[in-house]
Design an enzyme around this catalytic site. Structure first.
Site, PDB file in Angstrom:
ATOM      1  N   ARG A  98     -94.057  19.476  -2.255  1.00 41.59           N
ATOM      2  CA  ARG A  98     -94.442  18.065  -2.381  1.00 41.59           C
ATOM      3  C   ARG A  98     -95.453  17.736  -1.296  1.00 41.59           C
ATOM      4  NH1 ARG A  98     -92.667  12.660  -3.915  1.00 41.59           N
ATOM      5  NH2 ARG A  98     -92.997  11.287  -2.144  1.00 41.59           N
ATOM      6  N   ASP A 124     -89.839   1.369   7.015  1.00 42.83           N
ATOM      7  CA  ASP A 124     -91.116   1.506   7.712  1.00 42.83           C
ATOM      8  C   ASP A 124     -91.305   0.308   8.639  1.00 42.83           C
ATOM      9  OD1 ASP A 124     -91.578   3.846   6.387  1.00 42.83           O
ATOM     10  OD2 ASP A 124     -93.018   3.027   4.953  1.00 42.83           O
ATOM     11  N   HIS A 155     -85.714   4.027   2.527  1.00 38.14           N
ATOM     12  CA  HIS A 155     -86.101   5.106   1.620  1.00 38.14           C
ATOM     13  C   HIS A 155     -85.989   6.434   2.350  1.00 38.14           C
ATOM     14  CE1 HIS A 155     -89.675   3.621   3.718  1.00 38.14           C
ATOM     15  NE2 HIS A 155     -90.240   4.802   3.556  1.00 38.14           N
ATOM     16  N   HIS A 176     -84.873   5.653   6.297  1.00 36.69           N
ATOM     17  CA  HIS A 176     -85.447   4.744   7.295  1.00 36.69           C
ATOM     18  C   HIS A 176     -86.144   3.588   6.590  1.00 36.69           C
ATOM     19  CE1 HIS A 176     -88.829   7.173   5.956  1.00 36.69           C
ATOM     20  NE2 HIS A 176     -89.658   6.229   6.408  1.00 36.69           N
TER      21      HIS A 176
HETATM   22  C1  GA4 Z   1     -91.299   5.883  10.227  1.00 32.73           C
HETATM   23  C2  GA4 Z   1     -92.551   5.557   9.411  1.00 32.73           C
HETATM   24  C3  GA4 Z   1     -93.756   6.375   9.832  1.00 32.73           C
HETATM   25  O1  GA4 Z   1     -93.641   7.684   9.334  1.00 32.73           O
HETATM   26  C4  GA4 Z   1     -93.921   6.425  11.367  1.00 32.73           C
HETATM   27  C5  GA4 Z   1     -92.662   7.071  11.942  1.00 32.73           C
HETATM   28  C6  GA4 Z   1     -92.598   7.282  13.458  1.00 32.73           C
HETATM   29  C7  GA4 Z   1     -93.069   8.678  13.901  1.00 32.73           C
HETATM   30  O2  GA4 Z   1     -93.035   9.620  13.128  1.00 32.73           O
HETATM   31  O3  GA4 Z   1     -93.417   8.804  15.096  1.00 32.73           O
HETATM   32  C8  GA4 Z   1     -91.136   6.995  13.865  1.00 32.73           C
HETATM   33  C9  GA4 Z   1     -90.510   6.256  12.627  1.00 32.73           C
HETATM   34  C10 GA4 Z   1     -91.675   5.965  11.706  1.00 32.73           C
HETATM   35  C11 GA4 Z   1     -89.763   4.984  13.056  1.00 32.73           C
HETATM   36  C12 GA4 Z   1     -88.912   5.131  14.330  1.00 32.73           C
HETATM   37  C13 GA4 Z   1     -89.504   6.124  15.341  1.00 32.73           C
HETATM   38  C14 GA4 Z   1     -91.013   6.185  15.121  1.00 32.73           C
HETATM   39  C15 GA4 Z   1     -90.250   8.175  14.200  1.00 32.73           C
HETATM   40  C16 GA4 Z   1     -89.101   7.504  14.928  1.00 32.73           C
HETATM   41  C17 GA4 Z   1     -87.882   8.039  15.076  1.00 32.73           C
HETATM   42  C18 GA4 Z   1     -95.209   7.091  11.740  1.00 32.73           C
HETATM   43  C19 GA4 Z   1     -93.769   5.052  11.921  1.00 32.73           C
HETATM   44  O4  GA4 Z   1     -94.616   4.262  12.176  1.00 32.73           O
HETATM   45  O5  GA4 Z   1     -92.416   4.800  12.139  1.00 32.73           O
END
Ligand code: GA4
Length: 324
Positions: free
Chosen positions: A267, A202, A257, A200
């Site tokens: 981890r 961020d 990443h 994904h």
């Molecule tokens: C990815 C990065 C962070 O961990 C996060 C994730 C978020 C979640 O866990 O609720 C998301 C993901 C993240 C992006 C798309 C959506 C929202 C899970 C998901 C499938 C906390 C964030 O901000 O975006």
């Protein structure tokens, strides 16, 4: 003989084994205490959207204090941990990531960071809360420094153009504490690599990641190939997010990443995601645009982005829909 995986592991997608992914041959390292850190930050973020941060001044014992408190929480009985789960994305989660069916070999805690005492209402022990508070305050200041050096490196007249966006009262920060456990005993022999956290980018401006000395983080290079990043428990890793890619009209690149879990050694990672305020417009900043340069994105707010992101899978290209 190949033993079959236990049901808990069988539900998690496989990743190529650790030795099939090349080591990142030259992880860009920025030493904050060196002159020229701003230029080094910009060049790493243009090429990789990623770098290792050394010379940051945050003592190891402060990182380890939060790491120990985190592990203590994750080692508590499942029923205790489940008490910290909730319907919204925040709180305790196990294997399920986001609302659309993504799963990984991890458990985690997710906290919003807002106000003076952001964790006051969190259901964890007070020593855990104070470790989290101390850590988050230090890392937020560190992020400010990185973003201000980045603005200098990009020759912005105002070195606070990025930092102001993530330091405001309404700016949205998130802390994520991840635990990728060792595999259960029979599986340890299997030599398999599972998805810990699927690929994904961020969403926010930048993410500041710190892990224990256990491998797993992999990033995608510009040509799409994956490399594994050797762990370094004394340093931070800075990850460029989608918001920063848009704010810089694509000059800095949000990096794909993922985390591979090989189950050999647990981890633990802690990530501070620094985002803008909900109503903030995410559009290329005048400060970084050249004469006559057109925005590559149609205008949107952080709220709009988040709403759209909630409907996507982890690996989806969430910026695509905002590209012109
Ligand atoms: C990815 C990065 C962070 O961990 C996060 C994730 C978020 C979640 O866990 O609720 C998301 C993901 C993240 C992006 C798309 C959506 C929202 C899970 C998901 C499938 C906390 C964030 O901000 O975006």
């Amino acid at each position: 003989m190949v033993a079959s995986a236990s049901p808990a592991l069988a539900a998690i997608p496989l990743l190529p084994p650790a030795d099939a992914v090349a080591h990142f041959p030259r992880v860009p390292v920025v030493d904050l205490s060196h002159p020229g850190a701003g230029e080094a930050i910009v060049s790493a973020c243009q090429e990789f959207g990623f770098f290792k941060l050394a010379g940051h001044g945050i003592p190891l014992h402060l990182m380890q204090r939060l790491e120990s408190a985190t592990l203590e929480f994750f080692h508590s009985p499942q029923a205790e941990k489940d008490k910290a789960s909730s319907a919204d994305p925040f709180g305790y989660g196990n294997k399920r990531i986001g609302p659309n069916g993504d799963v990984g070999w991890l458990e985690y805690l997710l906290f919003p960071v807002a106000g003076d005492d952001p964790f006051a209402l969190s259901p964890m022990a007070s020593s855990f809360r104070s470790a989290l508070l101390e850590y988050s305050q230090r890392v937020k200041e560190l992020a400010r420094e990185v973003l201000e050096l980045m603005a200098e490196g990009l020759n912005c007249n105002d070195r606070t153009v990025f930092s102001n966006l993530v330091m405001g009262e309404q700016s949205e920060g998130i802390i994520r504490l991840n635990h990728y456990p060792e595999f259960p005993r029979p599986e340890k022999q299997l030599d398999r690599s599972l998805t810990g956290f699927g690929e994904h980018t961020d969403p926010q401006v930048i993410s500041v990641l710190r892990s224990n000395d256990s491998a797993g983080l992999q990033i995608a290079l510009k040509d799409g190939s994956w490399v594994s990043v050797p762990p370094d428990h004394q340093s931070f890793f800075i990850i460029v997010g989608d918001s920063l890619q848009v704010l810089t009209n694509g000059r800095l690149r949000s990096v794909r990443h993922r985390v591979m879990a090989d189950g050999a050694k647990c981890r633990v990672s802690m990530i501070y995601f620094l985002g803008v305020a909900p109503g903030e417009k995410i559009a290329p900043l005048g400060e970084v645009m050249g004469e006559g340069e057109q925005s590559k994105y149609r205008e949107f707010t952080w709220n709009e982005y988040k709403k759209a992101a909630c409907r996507t899978r982890l690996g989806d290209d969430r910026l695509g829909q905002f590209e012109k």
